[in-house]
Write an enzyme that holds these catalytic residues in place. Structure first.
Site, PDB file in Angstrom:
ATOM      1  CB  CYS A  70      24.851  16.684 -27.444  1.00  0.00           C
ATOM      2  SG  CYS A  70      25.159  18.373 -26.922  1.00  0.00           S
TER       3      CYS A  70
ATOM      4  CD  GLU B 131      22.977  20.213 -21.008  1.00  0.00           C
ATOM      5  OE1 GLU B 131      21.987  19.763 -20.426  1.00  0.00           O
ATOM      6  OE2 GLU B 131      22.939  20.675 -22.168  1.00  0.00           O
TER       7      GLU B 131
ATOM      8  N   GLY C 291      19.562  10.609 -24.536  1.00  0.00           N
ATOM      9  CA  GLY C 291      18.728  11.757 -24.878  1.00  0.00           C
ATOM     10  C   GLY C 291      19.585  13.005 -24.835  1.00  0.00           C
TER      11      GLY C 291
ATOM     12  CG  PHE D 254      35.054  17.640 -26.378  1.00  0.00           C
ATOM     13  CD1 PHE D 254      34.600  16.658 -27.247  1.00  0.00           C
ATOM     14  CD2 PHE D 254      36.025  18.521 -26.825  1.00  0.00           C
ATOM     15  CE1 PHE D 254      35.109  16.550 -28.535  1.00  0.00           C
ATOM     16  CE2 PHE D 254      36.544  18.421 -28.119  1.00  0.00           C
ATOM     17  CZ  PHE D 254      36.093  17.431 -28.972  1.00  0.00           C
ATOM     18  CG  LEU D 255      30.337  21.937 -21.781  1.00  0.00           C
ATOM     19  CD1 LEU D 255      28.915  21.551 -21.436  1.00  0.00           C
ATOM     20  CD2 LEU D 255      30.580  23.372 -21.404  1.00  0.00           C
TER      21      LEU D 255
ATOM     22  CE  LYS E 111      19.210  31.668 -21.509  1.00  0.00           C
ATOM     23  NZ  LYS E 111      19.619  30.837 -22.625  1.00  0.00           N
TER      24      LYS E 111
ATOM     25  CE  LYS F  22      24.440  15.168 -18.641  1.00  0.00           C
ATOM     26  NZ  LYS F  22      25.798  14.939 -19.067  1.00  0.00           N
TER      27      LYS F  22
END
Ligand SMILES: NC(=O)c1ccc[n+]([C@@H]2O[C@H](COP(=O)([O-])OP(=O)(O)OC[C@H]3O[C@@H](n4cnc5c(N)ncnc54)[C@H](O)[C@@H]3O)[C@@H](O)[C@H]2O)c1
Length: 438
Positions: A262, A154, A259, A151-152, A35, A323
């Site tokens: 988190c 995705e 889902g 708190f972001l 990565k 999502k």
């Protein structure tokens, strides 16, 4: 400022890139050498809208660097963010192995005053454990531990990070408080607050926020299921409820359960924390129970419709990511749906705009993965919609009808208007609304 971010996943990479964007010098560390190599070559390893342009600019201008060498990052910075995984342990508690392992390593590497910040979602009391790990090899005057939960979301992570509703900082050090304020001021110029509090409250805030959001989802899923039985329409109910300013319009959409990486683990971890304090957090247990059932809602409907004949049927599946606008498939409802369909002996033809490759690694040839949404319909007996990607919102219904063996749609995201589906001649069953029977 000179910043290190340890853990370059969805949170760490967005955090590092956005801090570089406000002029800081950032070095991102990860143990995944492949990565890191890819990032050094200019490749963004995750799908996250708007990230690539910032990543490219800040790397080109020398403010965003990557390494596998923790020492190099520690030497180059005086603020260190821990954006490491905190997966659920077997008992539901958050596994702190990564956080405490790196804290121990840091205790041997830090040589000047450094702020060590928990950005991972960690249970109440973790900052004290990080402090204990650091103090094993390090003088207390050389560090402060801060809790700065993230708190972001995705899919809109860059926007959320650059324009947060609030920044929560837990600290008992004035020196750390001043530095954190300066670091975050550029992100809250429109007046959103930086909220300072004690460490334990900051840690609790993140779990409280996620668990409350999960509660709203499970509540709406229960209302939806009852609407189906009682002859009501959850879309109308949602609008009627959400217009109340005490309730608000957001996060009231029913579906196939929550889902992602988190909500499931954070709700579980908070229930576990409650248990440790001898407190029976009954709402959380209900939220988890409802979600466990709801993520099979579409599979249940398919089973009810086809009965024994589901064996041998081909089901097209639109949406695999947990999502839209992400390639993250952790705890994705689509995976539960696929498992159930394969168990029942059905064949699955799946399409997702971004997440296919991750899902292919799990199912291999057991699922047919398609290049576009219409290809998935070819010869299928029904379509199941699991993730609400925008590209599914206004499809060519005539083309869909010509490709499907039967015009049947099970929609876990309520994308289409009931009247429209009636006119188009579909059998259409969604969540919390009366089925359209062709
Ligand atoms: N994903 C989200 O939307 C989100 C939002 C808010 C908070 N969080 C929290 O943030 C934390 C990180 O989540 P994520 O989704 O970014 O995880 P992730 O799995 O995407 O990324 C974690 C990264 O850490 C790296 N890593 C593991 N051990 C390491 C080590 N010893 N040294 C260096 N790197 C190491 C992994 O290789 C990986 O790249 C979790 O606690 C999560 O709950 C996540």
């Amino acid at each position: 400022m000179k910043i290190a971010v340890v853990g370059t996943g969805y949170v760490g990479l967005v955090t590092g890139t956005c801090f570089a964007e406000t002029g800081n010098e950032v070095i991102c560390v990860d143990i995944d050498a492949d990565k890191v190599e890819k990032m050094k070559q200019g490749h963004v390893p995750i799908y996250e809208p708007d990230l690539e342009v910032l990543f490219e600019r800040n790397q080109r201008q020398g403010r965003l660097k990557f390494t596998t060498d923790l020492k190099e990052a520690v030497d180059a910075s005086d603020i260190i963010f821990l954006a490491l995984p905190t997966p659920p342990g077997e008992d539901g508690s958050a596994d702190l192995r990564y956080i405490l392992g790196v804290a121990k390593d840091l205790s041997k590497l830090i040589t000047k005053y450094t702020i060590v910040i928990d950005k991972s979602t960690v249970p109440v009391g973790t900052a004290e454990k990080v402090h204990a790990a650091l103090v094993e090899n390090l003088d207390e005057s050389l560090f402060d531990v801060v809790s700065n939960p993230e708190f972001l979301r995705e899919g809109v992570a860059v926007d959320d990070f650059l324009k947060p509703d609030r920044v929560v900082i837990g600290t008992d050090s004035k020196k750390a408080e001043d530095k954190m304020r300066r670091l975050y001021e550029p992100f809250v110029r429109s007046g959103n607050p930086i909220i300072f509090m004690d460490l334990r409250s900051a840690e609790m805030t993140k779990y409280a926020a996620n668990s409350y959001l999960a509660t709203r989802i499970s509540f709406m899923n229960e209302i939806a299921n009852l609407c189906e039985k009682a002859g009501a329409d959850v879309d109308a109910v949602r609008k009627g409820m959400g217009s109340d300013s005490r309730i608000g319009k957001r996060f009231l959409f029913p579906g196939v359960g929550y889902g992602g990486s988190c909500f499931p683990k954070d709700v579980q971890a908070l229930a576990h924390t409650a248990g440790q304090h001898d407190y029976d957090f009954r709402i959380l247990n209900a939220v988890m129970g409802v979600n466990t059932k709801q993520r099979f809602r579409i599979a249940d409907k398919l089973e009810a419709h086809f009965g024994e004949e589901l064996k041998g049927k081909t089901i097209a599946l639109w949406g695999l990511a947990f999502k839209p606008n992400t390639d993250d498939i952790r705890e994705a409802p689509a995976l539960y749906t696929i498992d159930r369909l394969l168990e029942a002996g059905a064949q699955v033809r799946a399409f997702d705009p971004e997440a296919t490759e991750h899902v292919r690694k799990i199912y291999g040839e057991k699922v047919t993965f398609c290049e576009d949404q219409y290809e998935a319909l070819d010869g299928a007996d029904a379509l199941a919609i699991v993730t609400e990607w925008s590209v599914f919102r206004t499809p060519d219904f005539d083309r869909m009808k010509s490709l499907l063996k039967q015009p049947i749609i099970f929609d876990g995201r309520n994308l289409y208007d009931l009247e429209r589906m009636q006119e188009a001649g579909f059998h259409y069953d969604s969540i919390g609304r009366q089925p359209v029977v062709s």
